[in-house]
Design a protein around this motif. Sequence first.
Motif, PDB file in Angstrom:
ATOM      1  N   MET A  23      -4.000  19.399   7.259  1.00  0.00           N
ATOM      2  CA  MET A  23      -4.352  18.573   6.108  1.00  0.00           C
ATOM      3  C   MET A  23      -5.850  18.278   6.087  1.00  0.00           C
ATOM      4  N   ALA A  24      -6.412  18.012   7.255  1.00  0.00           N
ATOM      5  CA  ALA A  24      -7.856  17.780   7.347  1.00  0.00           C
ATOM      6  C   ALA A  24      -8.633  19.044   6.991  1.00  0.00           C
ATOM      7  N   TRP A  44      -6.315   7.547  10.871  1.00  0.00           N
ATOM      8  CA  TRP A  44      -5.922   8.360   9.719  1.00  0.00           C
ATOM      9  C   TRP A  44      -4.842   9.350  10.136  1.00  0.00           C
ATOM     10  N   ALA A  45      -5.012   9.973  11.304  1.00  0.00           N
ATOM     11  CA  ALA A  45      -4.040  10.964  11.768  1.00  0.00           C
ATOM     12  C   ALA A  45      -2.651  10.351  11.904  1.00  0.00           C
ATOM     13  N   TYR A  46      -2.574   9.144  12.411  1.00  0.00           N
ATOM     14  CA  TYR A  46      -1.282   8.506  12.655  1.00  0.00           C
ATOM     15  C   TYR A  46      -0.810   7.646  11.482  1.00  0.00           C
ATOM     16  N   SER A  47      -1.567   7.629  10.397  1.00  0.00           N
ATOM     17  CA  SER A  47      -1.247   6.740   9.275  1.00  0.00           C
ATOM     18  C   SER A  47       0.142   6.949   8.673  1.00  0.00           C
ATOM     19  N   PRO A  48       0.722   8.169   8.677  1.00  0.00           N
ATOM     20  CA  PRO A  48       2.075   8.291   8.114  1.00  0.00           C
ATOM     21  C   PRO A  48       3.102   7.408   8.825  1.00  0.00           C
ATOM     22  N   LYS A  81       0.189  19.525  11.716  1.00  0.00           N
ATOM     23  CA  LYS A  81       0.270  19.169  10.302  1.00  0.00           C
ATOM     24  C   LYS A  81      -0.937  18.347   9.869  1.00  0.00           C
ATOM     25  N   ARG A  82      -1.354  17.393  10.684  1.00  0.00           N
ATOM     26  CA  ARG A  82      -2.486  16.545  10.327  1.00  0.00           C
ATOM     27  C   ARG A  82      -3.801  17.327  10.374  1.00  0.00           C
ATOM     28  N   PHE A 102       3.512  17.434  14.598  1.00  0.00           N
ATOM     29  CA  PHE A 102       2.796  16.397  13.865  1.00  0.00           C
ATOM     30  C   PHE A 102       1.285  16.639  13.900  1.00  0.00           C
ATOM     31  N   LEU A 135     -10.422  15.366  15.074  1.00  0.00           N
ATOM     32  CA  LEU A 135      -8.994  15.636  15.267  1.00  0.00           C
ATOM     33  C   LEU A 135      -8.777  16.845  16.158  1.00  0.00           C
TER      34      LEU A 135
END
Length: 303
Positions: free
Chosen positions: A188-189, A79-83, A184-185, A181, A224
């Motif tokens: 968001m979490a 999920w963290a690397y999904s972008p 930012k993740r 990065f 995370l």
Amino acid sequence: MDMDGDWPLPRPRTPFRIDRRRSAAALARKTSIASTFSSLAMPVVIEVVQRTKALATEVDPEAFHQLRVAFRKLRALYWAYSPWLGEEATAQASDEFKRLAAVAGGTRDWDIAGDLLRTAQKSDASIELLVSAAREKRAQAVAHSQALINSDTVEAFLNDAVLRAQTTLQSCCNDLPISTFAKKRVRMAQRTLRKRSRRAVRSEAGHEDNLHDVRKAGKKLRYLLEFFQPVIKGDHERTLKELTSVQKMLGEFNDIAASETLIRNTTFDAVPADVVEKSLQWLERKKCQRIEVASQRVKAISG
């Protein structure tokens, strides 16, 4: 999703090289997004492979639980690397992680239910019949997990999935530093956890589902923080401790709620219906007690 049909799981032609000495602690803030993925994913992959190999003879409930946790960590990492990985690739891998976690979790679910029923038995001896039946269901769950989780297939799938992800990341973000990065993740979490916590505090109908959503969001944030702590500023030990505490209370509530659902949805041929009903009533009372405590802790973090 049936991953066997949608995503073949061959062994990668190019073996993925594993540096067992490398860990998250070795991450640097200027390390690229691409290179950090493998250094974070592979220790978890190694753990999964070792645990799946042990499943052939392992019946320890903690072993099944830790295997399920490892798959959940991989879902959080994807999920963290999904972008950068893309929605389709993330969904394919995450769906298979979820399926494997559920297969491993069947044994753990019956262990938890069995423990609760043994406690209930202290106040009503007749529940011993259901305790014995739950023990049999647990043995069936072990056999089911051992049959469906083949270590060679899982190892091939994980190596292939990580190799694909690594190739994708190297092609698009090999020169981008991880620090911005990662922050930012994590933010968001954090926002997701706060949003779900506030929804749970406000809600009445479907309150159990909302608490479960809070629990899942809290797990993701905790994983995370554990992954990215070396590359993000600030001391997050307090946050991790708070998350662990909240997760413990939500976990205790979830264990009761999940056990109630498990027993309600299972057929026990050798157990009288009234005995099953007594156990469900006991679980319902315990659940009502726990939901108040869990709700208060969620309210405390919702701000």
